[in-house]
Design a protein around this motif. Structure first.
Motif, PDB file in Angstrom:
ATOM      1  N   VAL A  68       1.488  -1.192   0.284  1.00 57.28           N
ATOM      2  CA  VAL A  68       0.227  -0.162   0.307  1.00 57.28           C
ATOM      3  C   VAL A  68       1.096   0.880  -0.601  1.00 57.28           C
ATOM      4  N   ARG A  69       0.909   2.078  -1.031  1.00 57.93           N
ATOM      5  CA  ARG A  69       1.773   3.204  -0.870  1.00 57.93           C
ATOM      6  C   ARG A  69       1.285   3.873   0.270  1.00 57.93           C
ATOM      7  N   ARG A  70       2.333   4.950   0.574  1.00 58.00           N
ATOM      8  CA  ARG A  70       1.657   5.783   2.105  1.00 58.00           C
ATOM      9  C   ARG A  70       1.877   7.232   1.415  1.00 58.00           C
ATOM     10  N   MET A  95       8.321  16.673  -2.047  1.00 58.51           N
ATOM     11  CA  MET A  95       9.179  15.996  -2.056  1.00 58.51           C
ATOM     12  C   MET A  95       9.986  15.181  -1.025  1.00 58.51           C
ATOM     13  N   GLN A  96       9.136  15.097  -0.349  1.00 56.72           N
ATOM     14  CA  GLN A  96       9.674  13.121   0.281  1.00 56.72           C
ATOM     15  C   GLN A  96       9.944  12.602  -0.552  1.00 56.72           C
ATOM     16  N   PRO A  97      11.294  11.702  -0.158  1.00 52.88           N
ATOM     17  CA  PRO A  97      11.195  10.325  -0.736  1.00 52.88           C
ATOM     18  C   PRO A  97       9.748   9.122  -0.854  1.00 52.88           C
ATOM     19  N   PHE A 133      24.803  -4.875 -10.763  1.00 48.27           N
ATOM     20  CA  PHE A 133      23.455  -4.618 -11.176  1.00 48.27           C
ATOM     21  C   PHE A 133      22.952  -3.791  -9.776  1.00 48.27           C
ATOM     22  N   ASN A 134      20.893  -3.066 -10.521  1.00 48.62           N
ATOM     23  CA  ASN A 134      20.500  -2.912  -9.691  1.00 48.62           C
ATOM     24  C   ASN A 134      18.519  -3.558  -9.562  1.00 48.62           C
ATOM     25  N   LYS A 135      18.921  -4.623  -8.767  1.00 47.89           N
ATOM     26  CA  LYS A 135      17.508  -4.846  -8.809  1.00 47.89           C
ATOM     27  C   LYS A 135      16.363  -4.238  -8.824  1.00 47.89           C
ATOM     28  N   CYS A 136      16.239  -2.345  -7.820  1.00 51.73           N
ATOM     29  CA  CYS A 136      15.963  -1.975  -7.945  1.00 51.73           C
ATOM     30  C   CYS A 136      15.309  -1.778  -9.713  1.00 51.73           C
ATOM     31  N   LEU A 137      15.957  -1.232 -10.714  1.00 53.42           N
ATOM     32  CA  LEU A 137      15.482  -1.098 -11.648  1.00 53.42           C
ATOM     33  C   LEU A 137      14.994  -2.066 -12.763  1.00 53.42           C
ATOM     34  N   ASP A 138      15.210  -2.662 -12.173  1.00 50.17           N
ATOM     35  CA  ASP A 138      14.732  -4.052 -12.834  1.00 50.17           C
ATOM     36  C   ASP A 138      12.842  -4.110 -12.553  1.00 50.17           C
ATOM     37  N   ALA A 159       5.619  -1.704 -11.420  1.00 46.21           N
ATOM     38  CA  ALA A 159       5.671  -0.842 -10.232  1.00 46.21           C
ATOM     39  C   ALA A 159       5.744   0.555 -10.905  1.00 46.21           C
ATOM     40  N   ILE A 160       5.938   1.480  -9.442  1.00 45.17           N
ATOM     41  CA  ILE A 160       5.705   3.067 -10.364  1.00 45.17           C
ATOM     42  C   ILE A 160       7.302   3.785 -10.210  1.00 45.17           C
ATOM     43  N   PRO A 161       7.002   3.740 -11.975  1.00 50.68           N
ATOM     44  CA  PRO A 161       8.183   4.365 -12.663  1.00 50.68           C
ATOM     45  C   PRO A 161       8.365   5.108 -12.389  1.00 50.68           C
ATOM     46  N   ILE A 162      10.258   5.158 -11.643  1.00 54.68           N
ATOM     47  CA  ILE A 162      11.251   6.376 -11.191  1.00 54.68           C
ATOM     48  C   ILE A 162      11.070   7.458 -11.888  1.00 54.68           C
ATOM     49  N   SER A 163      10.570   8.261 -11.029  1.00 54.77           N
ATOM     50  CA  SER A 163       9.904   9.968 -11.218  1.00 54.77           C
ATOM     51  C   SER A 163      11.714  10.734 -12.553  1.00 54.77           C
ATOM     52  N   PRO A 164      10.893  11.393 -13.327  1.00 55.47           N
ATOM     53  CA  PRO A 164      11.402  11.870 -14.208  1.00 55.47           C
ATOM     54  C   PRO A 164      12.603  12.663 -13.462  1.00 55.47           C
ATOM     55  N   MET A 212      17.801   3.519  -1.394  1.00 54.69           N
ATOM     56  CA  MET A 212      17.662   3.341   0.063  1.00 54.69           C
ATOM     57  C   MET A 212      19.027   4.114   0.414  1.00 54.69           C
ATOM     58  N   GLN A 213      19.552   5.254  -0.099  1.00 55.88           N
ATOM     59  CA  GLN A 213      19.949   6.246   1.184  1.00 55.88           C
ATOM     60  C   GLN A 213      18.784   7.305   0.619  1.00 55.88           C
ATOM     61  N   CYS A 214      17.528   7.126  -0.193  1.00 53.42           N
ATOM     62  CA  CYS A 214      16.914   8.167   0.429  1.00 53.42           C
ATOM     63  C   CYS A 214      15.329   7.307   0.598  1.00 53.42           C
ATOM     64  N   HIS A 215      15.006   6.487   0.063  1.00 54.53           N
ATOM     65  CA  HIS A 215      13.526   5.315   0.359  1.00 54.53           C
ATOM     66  C   HIS A 215      14.024   4.022   1.001  1.00 54.53           C
ATOM     67  N   VAL A 216      13.191   4.203   2.114  1.00 58.17           N
ATOM     68  CA  VAL A 216      13.478   3.387   3.040  1.00 58.17           C
ATOM     69  C   VAL A 216      12.573   2.321   3.132  1.00 58.17           C
TER      70      VAL A 216
END
Ligand code: HEC
Ligand code: HEC
Length: 148
Positions: free
Chosen positions: A52-54, A60-62, A78-83, A95-100, A122-126
């Motif tokens: 559930v997206r919070r 501008m909050q990650p 490799f970056n699993k998130c980008l997969d 998945a939600i596309p990462i923003s521009p 994960m520097q910003c998203h937790v």
């Protein structure tokens, strides 16, 4: 000075040094553990995985991650998130596309791939742990202009 007096003096010094000032303050995160002692924090459990997206608390909050990410590889190869989250992949992964903003270099130039500034997600998203906050918080978010 007689030995007896010296011992008495040493005893007094030790007594004064061991006395803790009782301020009546207890840090909710540390409990009654003295500041020079390590605490024994509770172990991490399974991160919330409810998909559930919070809501965000300010513009501008990650956004926090609503799924588990244990063992996801993120390194120079490799970056699993980008997969799933790379804009080219989301049609299949849903998945939600990462923003521009993640495709801009620091001069504001649009890049064909995710900027190195945004590579380590994960520097910003937790993820979130299913625990109650240990300290009260009366922060009230400002509604974001984007409505997110
Ligand atoms: C297997 C595909 C997959 C992988 C891998 C993945 N995600 Fe996700 N992610 C999703 C999906 C699908 C959603 C939408 C909500 C849901 O279903 O959990 C999502 C939601 C999110 C959100 C919430 C976005 C918002 O606007 O609320 C964030 C942030 C996020 N993921 C970050 C990450 C990060 C960081 C990683 C790597 C550590 C990662 N994801 C790996 C599929 C994936
Ligand atoms: C330097 C901090 C930072 C890094 C690193 C970062 N992000 Fe973000 N991310 C943000 C911020 C801030 C937002 C919300 C504002 C925006 O969209 O730019 C966001 C938004 C998002 C969203 C929501 C997009 C939407 O339209 O709702 C997703 C999904 C996401 N990021 C995934 C990722 C993934 C995957 C990575 C790693 C490849 C990553 N982010 C790296 C800061 C970061």
């Amino acid at each position: 000075m007689k030995l007896r007096h010296l011992l008495l003096l040493l005893g007094l010094v030790a007594l004064v040094a061991s006395a803790q000032p009782d301020t009546g303050l207890v840090d909710a995160a540390r409990g009654p553990v003295a500041v020079n002692q390590p605490t024994d924090p509770p172990r991490l459990t399974n991160a919330v995985n409810d998909d559930v997206r919070r809501p965000r608390n300010y513009d501008m909050q990650p956004p926090t991650i609503p799924h588990r990410v244990d063992g996801y590889q993120i390194d120079k190869n490799f970056n699993k998130c980008l997969d799933c989250h790379a804009r080219a992949k989301t049609e299949f992964s849903l998945a939600i596309p990462i923003s521009p903003t993640h495709y801009l270099d620091r001069a504001g130039k649009v890049l064909p791939q995710v900027s190195t500034r945004r590579y380590f997600c994960m520097q910003c998203h937790v993820t979130q742990e299913p625990v109650l906050p240990i300290v009260g918080n009366a922060f009230e978010g400002v509604p974001a202009p984007s409505g997110k």
